[in-house]
Write an enzyme that holds these catalytic residues in place. Sequence first.
Site, PDB file in Angstrom:
ATOM      1  NE  ARG A 124      12.936   7.578  11.350  1.00 53.56           N
ATOM      2  CZ  ARG A 124      14.180   7.590  11.109  1.00 53.56           C
ATOM      3  NH1 ARG A 124      15.178   7.084  11.547  1.00 53.56           N
ATOM      4  NH2 ARG A 124      14.453   8.139   9.931  1.00 53.56           N
ATOM      5  CE  LYS A 149      18.522   0.656   7.456  1.00 51.27           C
ATOM      6  NZ  LYS A 149      17.695   1.680   8.167  1.00 51.27           N
ATOM      7  CG  HIS A 158       0.132  -5.412  -1.921  1.00 48.78           C
ATOM      8  ND1 HIS A 158      -0.480  -4.323  -2.196  1.00 48.78           N
ATOM      9  CD2 HIS A 158      -0.541  -5.973  -0.834  1.00 48.78           C
ATOM     10  CE1 HIS A 158      -1.542  -4.116  -1.375  1.00 48.78           C
ATOM     11  NE2 HIS A 158      -1.486  -5.269  -0.578  1.00 48.78           N
ATOM     12  NE  ARG A 167       3.409  -0.935   5.718  1.00 49.37           N
ATOM     13  CZ  ARG A 167       4.031  -1.297   7.021  1.00 49.37           C
ATOM     14  NH1 ARG A 167       3.912  -0.064   7.882  1.00 49.37           N
ATOM     15  NH2 ARG A 167       4.498  -2.285   7.353  1.00 49.37           N
ATOM     16  N   PRO A 189      13.465  -4.122   7.033  1.00 50.39           N
ATOM     17  CG  PRO A 189      12.973  -4.491   4.763  1.00 50.39           C
ATOM     18  CD  PRO A 189      12.277  -3.897   5.930  1.00 50.39           C
ATOM     19  CD  GLU A 190      16.950  -2.148  11.715  1.00 52.80           C
ATOM     20  OE1 GLU A 190      17.896  -1.866  12.008  1.00 52.80           O
ATOM     21  OE2 GLU A 190      15.820  -1.865  12.168  1.00 52.80           O
TER      22      GLU A 190
END
Length: 290
Positions: free
Chosen positions: A280, A69, A111, A130, A2-3
């Site tokens: 990155r 964000k 989760h 995560r 998600p940005e």
Amino acid sequence: MPELPEVEGVVRSLRPIATGKTIQSVDVSETIITSKANGKEAIIKGADVDVFKEALPQMTIERIDRRSKYIYFHLVKDGIPHLLVSHLGMSGAWFYVRNLHEIEEEKFKRHSHVIFHLEEGDMLVYADIRRFGELRLLESEADHPPLLLMAPEPFDQDALDHYLAMSILPKYENKAIKEFIMDGHVVSGCGNIYATEALFRLRMHPARKVKRISKERKIQLFNEIVIVLLDSIENGGSTISDYRSINGEAGNMQNRLQMYGKKNCPICGRKTLQKTIGGRTSTYCGACQK
DNA sequence: AGCATCGACCGGCGGC
DNA sequence: TGCCGCCGGTCGATG
């Protein structure tokens, strides 16, 4: 991942259904309780689980905003304002359901880490595969200084001047342009996907040093960032890997990307290149981007 | 003091 | 089949 556009999509979906609701109670998964008991800052940041669980009941969601964000839940209890800040990390998602079984994807359902029970049996569920996301309860933004250091919203009138001013600071002028535009203190909300796209649209090499770029080109790049972010918002964001909008909805922007995740350049057809920039993975065309 | 680097937070999944 | 190790947004500690 998600940005900004994906977070905007979540906020727009959540706003009409969750605004005005009052939190009755909060449940936290055993996984998170155990991690927190072992001294880890898992999802719930800056507070013990018990403190978090006891603070939220009777808080009413007055307003839901996006900042960079982050999702800002503006809450009020006994006339006193509070702020619940949510970041989705790599794989966080919100679900608005009556029953956890409504979360169709097993990997999210498994989760579900923080459940906010609202009125009439509604539940606002934060799931995070995560666990890179965060939930942070504050009195206000000022209680967490990093929030105050974020760049202006890219669509704000002062965002371009801020970006240009940062570009001539010693700490930034030797950096690669891609690392520069992905820095949240420089541009808000531009992650790997949209940095990759904006650079490709301008045919600019991601490793080019900031100081080797003219002011005019820097301005053009900023404008491209704004264009791709707005285009993505209009198209519901990019559904890649673990990003989901509310209740698992997918976006469409992944079908409009030209360079991110591509094997071949859409202009010249050559194989794209991958290089680690600022830690990155960066995809680009060695022939078309200079 | 300011900057750079590193570790922490993790499970999915690609590759061997 | 099974396991190892890579991946990544952001912050805070360390150098």
